[in-house]
Design a protein around this motif. Structure first.
Motif, PDB file in Angstrom:
ATOM      1  N   ILE A  82       0.874  -1.167   0.000  1.00 38.04           N
ATOM      2  CA  ILE A  82       0.000   0.000   0.000  1.00 38.04           C
ATOM      3  C   ILE A  82       0.912   1.218   0.000  1.00 38.04           C
ATOM      4  O   ILE A  82       1.805   1.333   0.842  1.00 38.04           O
ATOM      5  CB  ILE A  82      -0.899   0.028   1.249  1.00 38.04           C
ATOM      6  CG1 ILE A  82      -1.830  -1.171   1.262  1.00 38.04           C
ATOM      7  CG2 ILE A  82      -1.690   1.325   1.311  1.00 38.04           C
ATOM      8  CD1 ILE A  82      -2.619  -1.321   2.539  1.00 38.04           C
ATOM      9  N   LEU A  83       0.707   2.119  -0.950  1.00 36.27           N
ATOM     10  CA  LEU A  83       1.564   3.294  -1.073  1.00 36.27           C
ATOM     11  C   LEU A  83       0.754   4.555  -0.826  1.00 36.27           C
ATOM     12  O   LEU A  83      -0.305   4.735  -1.418  1.00 36.27           O
ATOM     13  CB  LEU A  83       2.180   3.355  -2.476  1.00 36.27           C
ATOM     14  CG  LEU A  83       2.961   2.118  -2.920  1.00 36.27           C
ATOM     15  CD1 LEU A  83       3.327   2.227  -4.383  1.00 36.27           C
ATOM     16  CD2 LEU A  83       4.195   1.947  -2.069  1.00 36.27           C
ATOM     17  N   SER A  84       1.256   5.415   0.023  1.00 37.29           N
ATOM     18  CA  SER A  84       0.603   6.711   0.214  1.00 37.29           C
ATOM     19  C   SER A  84       1.558   7.794  -0.283  1.00 37.29           C
ATOM     20  O   SER A  84       2.763   7.711  -0.074  1.00 37.29           O
ATOM     21  CB  SER A  84       0.242   6.933   1.681  1.00 37.29           C
ATOM     22  OG  SER A  84       1.400   6.963   2.482  1.00 37.29           O
ATOM     23  N   ALA A  85       0.987   8.775  -0.974  1.00 36.29           N
ATOM     24  CA  ALA A  85       1.806   9.843  -1.553  1.00 36.29           C
ATOM     25  C   ALA A  85       1.234  11.191  -1.148  1.00 36.29           C
ATOM     26  O   ALA A  85       0.024  11.360  -1.062  1.00 36.29           O
ATOM     27  CB  ALA A  85       1.832   9.724  -3.071  1.00 36.29           C
ATOM     28  N   GLY A  86       2.114  12.135  -0.924  1.00 41.88           N
ATOM     29  CA  GLY A  86       1.705  13.500  -0.627  1.00 41.88           C
ATOM     30  C   GLY A  86       1.460  14.274  -1.909  1.00 41.88           C
ATOM     31  O   GLY A  86       1.293  13.687  -2.982  1.00 41.88           O
ATOM     32  N   ASN A  87       1.424  15.593  -1.803  1.00 45.70           N
ATOM     33  CA  ASN A  87       1.278  16.420  -3.006  1.00 45.70           C
ATOM     34  C   ASN A  87       2.410  16.106  -3.969  1.00 45.70           C
ATOM     35  O   ASN A  87       3.562  15.981  -3.566  1.00 45.70           O
ATOM     36  CB  ASN A  87       1.317  17.908  -2.660  1.00 45.70           C
ATOM     37  CG  ASN A  87       0.042  18.362  -1.987  1.00 45.70           C
ATOM     38  OD1 ASN A  87      -0.992  17.713  -2.084  1.00 45.70           O
ATOM     39  ND2 ASN A  87       0.109  19.491  -1.314  1.00 45.70           N
ATOM     40  N   THR A  88       2.071  15.983  -5.251  1.00 46.56           N
ATOM     41  CA  THR A  88       3.050  15.643  -6.278  1.00 46.56           C
ATOM     42  C   THR A  88       3.118  16.763  -7.296  1.00 46.56           C
ATOM     43  O   THR A  88       2.123  17.075  -7.938  1.00 46.56           O
ATOM     44  CB  THR A  88       2.663  14.331  -6.986  1.00 46.56           C
ATOM     45  OG1 THR A  88       2.577  13.290  -6.011  1.00 46.56           O
ATOM     46  CG2 THR A  88       3.677  13.954  -8.046  1.00 46.56           C
ATOM     47  N   ASP A  89       4.276  17.392  -7.414  1.00 47.89           N
ATOM     48  CA  ASP A  89       4.476  18.425  -8.427  1.00 47.89           C
ATOM     49  C   ASP A  89       4.773  17.748  -9.757  1.00 47.89           C
ATOM     50  O   ASP A  89       5.485  16.746  -9.806  1.00 47.89           O
ATOM     51  CB  ASP A  89       5.654  19.330  -8.062  1.00 47.89           C
ATOM     52  CG  ASP A  89       5.405  20.114  -6.776  1.00 47.89           C
ATOM     53  OD1 ASP A  89       4.236  20.425  -6.510  1.00 47.89           O
ATOM     54  OD2 ASP A  89       6.376  20.398  -6.063  1.00 47.89           O
ATOM     55  N   PHE A  90       4.224  18.295 -10.839  1.00 43.22           N
ATOM     56  CA  PHE A  90       4.503  17.734 -12.153  1.00 43.22           C
ATOM     57  C   PHE A  90       4.647  18.847 -13.177  1.00 43.22           C
ATOM     58  O   PHE A  90       4.259  19.984 -12.945  1.00 43.22           O
ATOM     59  CB  PHE A  90       3.422  16.733 -12.591  1.00 43.22           C
ATOM     60  CG  PHE A  90       2.077  17.328 -12.846  1.00 43.22           C
ATOM     61  CD1 PHE A  90       1.695  17.737 -14.109  1.00 43.22           C
ATOM     62  CD2 PHE A  90       1.172  17.481 -11.812  1.00 43.22           C
ATOM     63  CE1 PHE A  90       0.447  18.276 -14.345  1.00 43.22           C
ATOM     64  CE2 PHE A  90      -0.080  18.022 -12.031  1.00 43.22           C
ATOM     65  CZ  PHE A  90      -0.446  18.428 -13.300  1.00 43.22           C
ATOM     66  N   THR A  91       5.231  18.498 -14.303  1.00 41.13           N
ATOM     67  CA  THR A  91       5.491  19.435 -15.397  1.00 41.13           C
ATOM     68  C   THR A  91       4.957  18.828 -16.684  1.00 41.13           C
ATOM     69  O   THR A  91       5.080  17.630 -16.903  1.00 41.13           O
ATOM     70  CB  THR A  91       7.008  19.671 -15.533  1.00 41.13           C
ATOM     71  OG1 THR A  91       7.514  20.139 -14.287  1.00 41.13           O
ATOM     72  CG2 THR A  91       7.307  20.695 -16.606  1.00 41.13           C
ATOM     73  N   ILE A  92       4.388  19.678 -17.537  1.00 41.14           N
ATOM     74  CA  ILE A  92       3.956  19.238 -18.861  1.00 41.14           C
ATOM     75  C   ILE A  92       4.897  19.863 -19.877  1.00 41.14           C
ATOM     76  O   ILE A  92       5.084  21.081 -19.894  1.00 41.14           O
ATOM     77  CB  ILE A  92       2.501  19.647 -19.144  1.00 41.14           C
ATOM     78  CG1 ILE A  92       1.565  18.979 -18.130  1.00 41.14           C
ATOM     79  CG2 ILE A  92       2.103  19.267 -20.576  1.00 41.14           C
ATOM     80  CD1 ILE A  92       0.125  19.404 -18.234  1.00 41.14           C
ATOM     81  N   LEU A  93       5.488  19.011 -20.704  1.00 43.55           N
ATOM     82  CA  LEU A  93       6.425  19.445 -21.735  1.00 43.55           C
ATOM     83  C   LEU A  93       5.831  19.139 -23.105  1.00 43.55           C
ATOM     84  O   LEU A  93       5.324  18.045 -23.334  1.00 43.55           O
ATOM     85  CB  LEU A  93       7.755  18.713 -21.593  1.00 43.55           C
ATOM     86  CG  LEU A  93       8.465  18.859 -20.248  1.00 43.55           C
ATOM     87  CD1 LEU A  93       9.479  17.762 -20.064  1.00 43.55           C
ATOM     88  CD2 LEU A  93       9.117  20.197 -20.147  1.00 43.55           C
ATOM     89  N   VAL A  94       5.887  20.113 -24.003  1.00 41.88           N
ATOM     90  CA  VAL A  94       5.487  19.906 -25.390  1.00 41.88           C
ATOM     91  C   VAL A  94       6.705  20.218 -26.237  1.00 41.88           C
ATOM     92  O   VAL A  94       7.274  21.306 -26.149  1.00 41.88           O
ATOM     93  CB  VAL A  94       4.303  20.817 -25.789  1.00 41.88           C
ATOM     94  CG1 VAL A  94       3.962  20.640 -27.252  1.00 41.88           C
ATOM     95  CG2 VAL A  94       3.090  20.537 -24.911  1.00 41.88           C
ATOM     96  N   GLU A  95       7.123  19.241 -27.040  1.00 41.60           N
ATOM     97  CA  GLU A  95       8.341  19.374 -27.847  1.00 41.60           C
ATOM     98  C   GLU A  95       9.536  19.757 -26.964  1.00 41.60           C
ATOM     99  O   GLU A  95      10.315  20.641 -27.304  1.00 41.60           O
ATOM    100  CB  GLU A  95       8.155  20.383 -28.980  1.00 41.60           C
ATOM    101  CG  GLU A  95       7.104  20.008 -29.996  1.00 41.60           C
ATOM    102  CD  GLU A  95       7.442  18.742 -30.767  1.00 41.60           C
ATOM    103  OE1 GLU A  95       8.625  18.429 -30.944  1.00 41.60           O
ATOM    104  OE2 GLU A  95       6.500  18.069 -31.191  1.00 41.60           O
ATOM    105  N   ASP A  96       9.633  19.139 -25.804  1.00 38.60           N
ATOM    106  CA  ASP A  96      10.707  19.349 -24.829  1.00 38.60           C
ATOM    107  C   ASP A  96      10.788  20.770 -24.286  1.00 38.60           C
ATOM    108  O   ASP A  96      11.836  21.198 -23.783  1.00 38.60           O
ATOM    109  CB  ASP A  96      12.064  18.932 -25.408  1.00 38.60           C
ATOM    110  CG  ASP A  96      12.142  17.430 -25.608  1.00 38.60           C
ATOM    111  OD1 ASP A  96      11.550  16.694 -24.799  1.00 38.60           O
ATOM    112  OD2 ASP A  96      12.791  16.994 -26.580  1.00 38.60           O
ATOM    113  N   LYS A  97       9.688  21.537 -24.378  1.00 38.06           N
ATOM    114  CA  LYS A  97       9.624  22.875 -23.784  1.00 38.06           C
ATOM    115  C   LYS A  97       8.550  22.871 -22.719  1.00 38.06           C
ATOM    116  O   LYS A  97       7.422  22.435 -22.960  1.00 38.06           O
ATOM    117  CB  LYS A  97       9.304  23.925 -24.848  1.00 38.06           C
ATOM    118  CG  LYS A  97      10.410  24.081 -25.862  1.00 38.06           C
ATOM    119  CD  LYS A  97      10.060  25.108 -26.889  1.00 38.06           C
ATOM    120  CE  LYS A  97      11.187  25.177 -27.929  1.00 38.06           C
ATOM    121  NZ  LYS A  97      10.811  25.922 -29.101  1.00 38.06           N
TER     122      LYS A  97
END
Length: 172
Positions: A82-97
């Motif tokens: 069972i895995l619990s995770a806190g807030n997760t920051d993420f990034t969206i990249l389009v054409e590596d930008k």
């Protein structure tokens, strides 16, 4: 005085039963540690294979710094933990930008199961993507999972399907 000790050792040899019991215990302990190590390693490998899929992506509002979107990801847990995770920051990249940044809400991922996680992201007003057939979109982040008394940071990288990628590109 020492002579008495040596004489008693000679008269009463140490029993093989004592060594047999001790060696059996040692073998059992080593075997249990090996099994725990193999299980732990296999679960670490399984955790590193956690999958993510975009299940929802919709526009919420526009402000001075950009457009805010609601996103929902489905995470799949191939491990027995069972895995619990806190807030997760993420990034969206389009054409590596980098085109957007967001945060996923805390969640619990059941063993061998799936869970849907909600989040929001802010699309940078300055980004401009040229429309093309081969535009690549990547969502990446690092999720910190708490397992018993340790924390493991596992990066996730998700490449949306062509239809989902078009949604990210044509949102404006």
């Amino acid at each position: 005085m020492l002579e008495g000790f040596f004489v008693s050792c000679i008269k009463k040899p140490i029993s093989n039963r004592y060594f047999m019991k001790t060696s059996r215990k040692a073998i059992l302990i080593v075997l249990l540690l090996a099994v725990a190590g193999i299980f732990g390693y296999s679960q670490y490998i399984a955790i590193s294979l956690i999958g993510a899929t975009v299940t929802k992506n919709e526009f919420l509002e526009k402000n001075d710094s950009g457009s805010i979107y609601d996103i929902q990801l489905e995470f799949t847990n191939p491990s027995l933990l069972i895995l619990s995770a806190g807030n997760t920051d993420f990034t969206i990249l389009v054409e590596d930008k980098k085109t957007a940044e967001g945060v996923l809400e805390p969640f619990v991922l059941p063993p061998l199961g799936k869970t849907n996680v909600k989040g929001t992201y802010l699309e940078d007003e300055k980004h401009e993507v040229q429309e093309s057939q081969s535009s690549s979109v990547k969502i990446s982040g690092i999720t910190k999972y708490d397992i018993f008394f340790i924390s493991i940071e596992i990066p996730f990288i998700y490449f949306p399907s062509d239809d989902q990628a078009r949604e990210f590109i044509h949102q404006k």
